[in-house]
Write a protein that holds these residues in place. Structure first.
Motif, PDB file in Angstrom:
ATOM      1  N   GLN A  65       0.813  -1.224   0.000  1.00  0.00           N
ATOM      2  CA  GLN A  65       0.000   0.000   0.000  1.00  0.00           C
ATOM      3  C   GLN A  65       0.842   1.268   0.000  1.00  0.00           C
ATOM      4  O   GLN A  65       0.475   2.268  -0.617  1.00  0.00           O
ATOM      5  CB  GLN A  65      -0.924   0.015   1.227  1.00  0.00           C
ATOM      6  N   HIS A  66       1.964   1.265   0.674  1.00  0.00           N
ATOM      7  CA  HIS A  66       2.712   2.485   0.920  1.00  0.00           C
ATOM      8  C   HIS A  66       3.910   2.695  -0.006  1.00  0.00           C
ATOM      9  O   HIS A  66       4.655   3.668   0.159  1.00  0.00           O
ATOM     10  CB  HIS A  66       3.190   2.535   2.375  1.00  0.00           C
ATOM     11  N   THR A  67       4.128   1.806  -0.949  1.00  0.00           N
ATOM     12  CA  THR A  67       5.257   1.986  -1.865  1.00  0.00           C
ATOM     13  C   THR A  67       4.816   2.183  -3.309  1.00  0.00           C
ATOM     14  O   THR A  67       5.646   2.174  -4.212  1.00  0.00           O
ATOM     15  CB  THR A  67       6.209   0.773  -1.792  1.00  0.00           C
ATOM     16  N   LYS A  68       3.512   2.383  -3.506  1.00  0.00           N
ATOM     17  CA  LYS A  68       3.019   2.534  -4.882  1.00  0.00           C
ATOM     18  C   LYS A  68       3.605   3.762  -5.561  1.00  0.00           C
ATOM     19  O   LYS A  68       3.841   3.751  -6.784  1.00  0.00           O
ATOM     20  CB  LYS A  68       1.492   2.607  -4.876  1.00  0.00           C
ATOM     21  N   ASP A  69       3.819   4.838  -4.823  1.00  0.00           N
ATOM     22  CA  ASP A  69       4.334   6.076  -5.406  1.00  0.00           C
ATOM     23  C   ASP A  69       5.829   6.251  -5.181  1.00  0.00           C
ATOM     24  O   ASP A  69       6.369   7.340  -5.427  1.00  0.00           O
ATOM     25  CB  ASP A  69       3.584   7.281  -4.801  1.00  0.00           C
ATOM     26  N   GLN A  70       6.488   5.211  -4.698  1.00  0.00           N
ATOM     27  CA  GLN A  70       7.919   5.294  -4.428  1.00  0.00           C
ATOM     28  C   GLN A  70       8.718   4.787  -5.631  1.00  0.00           C
ATOM     29  O   GLN A  70       8.196   4.072  -6.485  1.00  0.00           O
ATOM     30  CB  GLN A  70       8.269   4.465  -3.191  1.00  0.00           C
ATOM     31  N   PRO A  71       9.997   5.167  -5.719  1.00  0.00           N
ATOM     32  CA  PRO A  71      10.840   4.641  -6.802  1.00  0.00           C
ATOM     33  C   PRO A  71      10.851   3.118  -6.790  1.00  0.00           C
ATOM     34  O   PRO A  71      10.813   2.487  -5.721  1.00  0.00           O
ATOM     35  CB  PRO A  71      12.231   5.209  -6.477  1.00  0.00           C
TER      36      PRO A  71
END
Length: 302
Positions: free
Chosen positions: A231-237
């Motif tokens: 859930q929390h790494t979708k917008d991460q590199p």
């Protein structure tokens, strides 16, 4: 009349080569010499009953002075999970978007505690048992392995509470629960390998035991124990996402969640997750064993 005393003939000291040949002729070997890897494995197998008995005795004695006794084996990780639920789930809102957050969190805490406790115990396996190491001759790898086995036994006790929680929140019993067994085996091998590495390091540098809680706490925060990596790494590199997803602790936690929680589907797992988990287990298990074995002759010596 004078007496002439003949001087005794000089003592003939055998050369090192002659001493080695003499010792070999009479079947003598160097005390504490490191055996070959196959012989070392055989020695460990011959002492398998000692390893299991030692682990069970340590587990029994762990809470022997507490009034609630062995109940603390279950209550300690449950209390940790309750604290993490309040801080992360309620205050920080990490439960948003995560179905069945309570079993999600409790599973993460229990599985992570297995790795954390195994590594911490392994770090002190030699330095904390010098009396035993110096008094008895046995393969020293028996100590970190037995401490990991102790933590596995404690996890199995805790799993009873975990299953009760899962059933209480309405998660159905499923055939996928059987996948928890191979996941635990892989995690045990990984934990044992890392423990042997740190046992050797801790035997020479006791300060490592003081550093480990900080390193383990950092590792816990990046392993998705209290929050969903998916859930929390979708917008991460992408590189950061891969690093977090293939973190070995996160892999074993996710495999256990996939096995036990119906809403945690295969889509939340990284590709080739079983191959990655097995790769970490083999690399840590074999690498840690060889690394520990190479220093076998030095343990317990000043």
């Amino acid at each position: 009349m004078s007496h002439v005393l003949d001087a005794p003939p000089p003592m003939q000291v055998p050369a090192d080569g002659d001493l080695a040949a003499l010792a070999a002729r009479h079947g003598l070997t160097v005390s504490g010499a490191r055996p070959s890897v196959p012989a070392y494995v055989r020695q460990l197998w011959d002492r398998r009953h000692f390893i299991t008995a030692f682990a069970t005795a340590k587990l029994t004695a762990q809470y022997s002075q507490a009034k609630l006794g062995q109940l603390w084996q279950v209550m300690t990780p449950l209390l940790n999970a309750a604290v993490y639920y309040f801080i992360f789930g309620v205050l920080l809102g990490t439960k948003r978007g995560v179905a069945d957050f309570i079993p999600f969190l409790v599973t993460g805490v229990f599985v992570w505690t297995f790795t954390q406790s195994s590594i911490m115990a392994g770090t002190r396996a030699i330095s904390g048992n010098l009396g035993l190491v110096r008094a008895l001759h046995f393969p020293r790898a028996a100590l970190p392995i037995s401490f990991c086995l102790q933590q596995l036994q404690q996890l199995l006790f805790s799993m009873l509470a975990l299953i009760a929680i899962i059933l209480c929140v309405g998660v159905p019993v499923s055939a996928s629960w059987l996948l928890a067994l191979p996941a635990l085996v892989l995690q045990f091998v990984f934990n044992a390998g890392v423990s042997m590495v740190l046992a050797r390091m801790g035997a020479k540098t006791p300060d490592i035991a003081q550093l480990m809680p900080f390193l383990l706490r950092t590792w816990m925060y990046v392993s998705g124990v209290m929050w969903s990596i998916d859930q929390h790494t979708k917008d991460q590199p992408r590189a950061l996402s891969l690093l977090l997803e293939y973190n070995p602790a996160a892999l074993y936690i996710d495999l256990m969640r996939f096995a036990l929680i119906d809403s945690f589907g295969a889509g939340k797992l990284p590709p080739h997750v079983w191959l990655a988990a097995a790769g970490w287990a083999v690399a840590a298990g074999i690498g840690g064993f060889i690394y520990f074995w190479k220093a076998e002759e030095t343990y317990g010596r000043g």
